[in-house]
Design a protein around this motif. Structure first.
Motif, PDB file in Angstrom:
ATOM      1  N   LYS A   1      -3.873   7.158  -2.478  1.00 16.08           N
ATOM      2  CA  LYS A   1      -3.450   5.797  -2.156  1.00 16.08           C
ATOM      3  C   LYS A   1      -3.504   4.899  -3.385  1.00 16.08           C
ATOM      4  CE  LYS A   1      -6.391   6.172   1.454  1.00 16.08           C
ATOM      5  NZ  LYS A   1      -7.353   5.651   2.379  1.00 16.08           N
ATOM      6  N   ARG A   2      -2.538   3.958  -3.467  1.00 17.25           N
ATOM      7  CA  ARG A   2      -2.506   2.928  -4.496  1.00 17.25           C
ATOM      8  C   ARG A   2      -2.137   1.599  -3.832  1.00 17.25           C
ATOM      9  NH1 ARG A   2      -3.952   6.971  -6.504  1.00 17.25           N
ATOM     10  NH2 ARG A   2      -3.258   8.021  -8.371  1.00 17.25           N
TER      11      ARG A   2
ATOM     12  N   LYS B   1       0.857  -1.178   0.000  1.00 17.95           N
ATOM     13  CA  LYS B   1       0.000   0.000   0.000  1.00 17.95           C
ATOM     14  C   LYS B   1       0.897   1.234   0.000  1.00 17.95           C
ATOM     15  CE  LYS B   1      -3.907   0.084   2.331  1.00 17.95           C
ATOM     16  NZ  LYS B   1      -4.864   0.189   3.442  1.00 17.95           N
ATOM     17  N   ILE B   2       0.687   2.114  -0.977  1.00 20.40           N
ATOM     18  CA  ILE B   2       1.526   3.296  -1.148  1.00 20.40           C
ATOM     19  C   ILE B   2       0.662   4.518  -0.911  1.00 20.40           C
ATOM     20  CG2 ILE B   2       3.097   4.468  -2.716  1.00 20.40           C
ATOM     21  CD1 ILE B   2       3.029   1.737  -4.302  1.00 20.40           C
ATOM     22  N   LYS B   3       1.121   5.436  -0.053  1.00 18.11           N
ATOM     23  CA  LYS B   3       0.378   6.650   0.270  1.00 18.11           C
ATOM     24  C   LYS B   3       1.260   7.872   0.053  1.00 18.11           C
ATOM     25  CE  LYS B   3      -2.225   4.565   4.050  1.00 18.11           C
ATOM     26  NZ  LYS B   3      -2.542   4.668   5.485  1.00 18.11           N
ATOM     27  N   ALA B   4       0.628   8.978  -0.376  1.00 22.42           N
ATOM     28  CA  ALA B   4       1.354  10.238  -0.551  1.00 22.42           C
ATOM     29  C   ALA B   4       0.359  11.391  -0.549  1.00 22.42           C
ATOM     30  CB  ALA B   4       2.152  10.237  -1.838  1.00 22.42           C
TER      31      ALA B   4
ATOM     32  N   LYS C   1       5.530 -11.476 -10.895  1.00 23.27           N
ATOM     33  CA  LYS C   1       4.150 -11.204 -11.287  1.00 23.27           C
ATOM     34  C   LYS C   1       3.534 -10.203 -10.317  1.00 23.27           C
ATOM     35  CE  LYS C   1      -0.238 -13.365 -12.207  1.00 23.27           C
ATOM     36  NZ  LYS C   1      -1.070 -14.557 -12.063  1.00 23.27           N
ATOM     37  N   VAL C   2       2.808  -9.216 -10.876  1.00 27.26           N
ATOM     38  CA  VAL C   2       2.225  -8.164 -10.047  1.00 27.26           C
ATOM     39  C   VAL C   2       0.833  -7.828 -10.575  1.00 27.26           C
ATOM     40  CG1 VAL C   2       3.301  -6.315 -11.390  1.00 27.26           C
ATOM     41  CG2 VAL C   2       2.629  -5.878  -9.059  1.00 27.26           C
ATOM     42  N   ASN C   3      -0.087  -7.535  -9.671  1.00 24.56           N
ATOM     43  CA  ASN C   3      -1.411  -7.012 -10.011  1.00 24.56           C
ATOM     44  C   ASN C   3      -1.489  -5.572  -9.533  1.00 24.56           C
ATOM     45  OD1 ASN C   3      -2.365  -9.334 -11.120  1.00 24.56           O
ATOM     46  ND2 ASN C   3      -3.599  -9.942  -9.358  1.00 24.56           N
ATOM     47  N   GLY C   4      -1.935  -4.682 -10.405  1.00 21.86           N
ATOM     48  CA  GLY C   4      -2.101  -3.298  -9.990  1.00 21.86           C
ATOM     49  C   GLY C   4      -1.405  -2.374 -10.950  1.00 21.86           C
ATOM     50  N   PRO C   5      -1.377  -1.130 -10.646  1.00 26.74           N
ATOM     51  CA  PRO C   5      -1.804  -0.461  -9.424  1.00 26.74           C
ATOM     52  C   PRO C   5      -3.319  -0.297  -9.351  1.00 26.74           C
ATOM     53  CG  PRO C   5      -0.946   1.139 -10.953  1.00 26.74           C
ATOM     54  CD  PRO C   5      -0.755  -0.210 -11.591  1.00 26.74           C
ATOM     55  N   ILE C   6      -3.848  -0.522  -8.172  1.00 28.97           N
ATOM     56  CA  ILE C   6      -5.268  -0.351  -7.891  1.00 28.97           C
ATOM     57  C   ILE C   6      -5.426   0.975  -7.169  1.00 28.97           C
ATOM     58  CG2 ILE C   6      -7.272  -1.305  -6.720  1.00 28.97           C
ATOM     59  CD1 ILE C   6      -5.763  -4.045  -6.891  1.00 28.97           C
ATOM     60  N   THR C   7      -6.254   1.849  -7.723  1.00 32.81           N
ATOM     61  CA  THR C   7      -6.464   3.167  -7.127  1.00 32.81           C
ATOM     62  C   THR C   7      -7.501   3.071  -6.020  1.00 32.81           C
ATOM     63  OG1 THR C   7      -6.009   4.166  -9.262  1.00 32.81           O
ATOM     64  CG2 THR C   7      -7.048   5.557  -7.615  1.00 32.81           C
ATOM     65  N   LEU C   8      -7.135   3.506  -4.833  1.00 27.63           N
ATOM     66  CA  LEU C   8      -8.066   3.571  -3.705  1.00 27.63           C
ATOM     67  C   LEU C   8      -8.625   4.983  -3.595  1.00 27.63           C
ATOM     68  CD1 LEU C   8      -6.103   1.509  -1.036  1.00 27.63           C
ATOM     69  CD2 LEU C   8      -7.966   0.752  -2.500  1.00 27.63           C
ATOM     70  N   PRO C   9      -9.744   5.164  -2.913  1.00 30.37           N
ATOM     71  CA  PRO C   9     -10.323   6.507  -2.787  1.00 30.37           C
ATOM     72  C   PRO C   9      -9.379   7.482  -2.081  1.00 30.37           C
ATOM     73  CG  PRO C   9     -11.886   4.856  -2.045  1.00 30.37           C
ATOM     74  CD  PRO C   9     -10.591   4.152  -2.299  1.00 30.37           C
TER      75      PRO C   9
END
Length: 98
Positions: A69-70, A7-10, A33-41
């Motif tokens: 957040k992502r 989880k990445i925050k800025a 293997k990676v899934n994302g980036p998923i954008t959070l509210p």
């Protein structure tokens, strides 16, 4: 080999997107293997402050604070692999096991 949810925050969306691209480039070089980036509210905080401490109660000033957040889900990774990534200041990275 473990699966991690990163989880990445800025506070700045542009810096957050640059750091996500940097992480994805690093992970793709490792053939992981990676899934994302998923954008959070985006979280929005508003603070109201009085401009004058005494007489002018109706005169107020408002400040806004946005937290972007992502989320990335990374599969089959060693725990030391993600520690080598250097991120700009103001970006927080949280790593949890899935």
């Amino acid at each position: 080999m473990l699966n991690y949810k990163i989880k990445i925050k800025a506070f700045d969306g542009y810096i957050l997107n640059l750091s996500v691209i940097k992480i994805l480039n690093y992970i793709s070089k490792q053939n992981i293997k990676v899934n994302g980036p998923i954008t959070l509210p985006t979280k929005k905080k508003i603070y109201t402050i009085l401009r004058s401490p005494h007489v002018h109660k109706k005169s107020r000033e408002q400040f806004q604070w946005f937290i972007h957040k992502r989320v990335l889900v990374v599969y089959n990774v060693t725990s030391n692999c993600l520690k080598q990534i250097e991120l700009p200041s103001g970006v927080k990275l949280e790593k949890t096991k899935c």
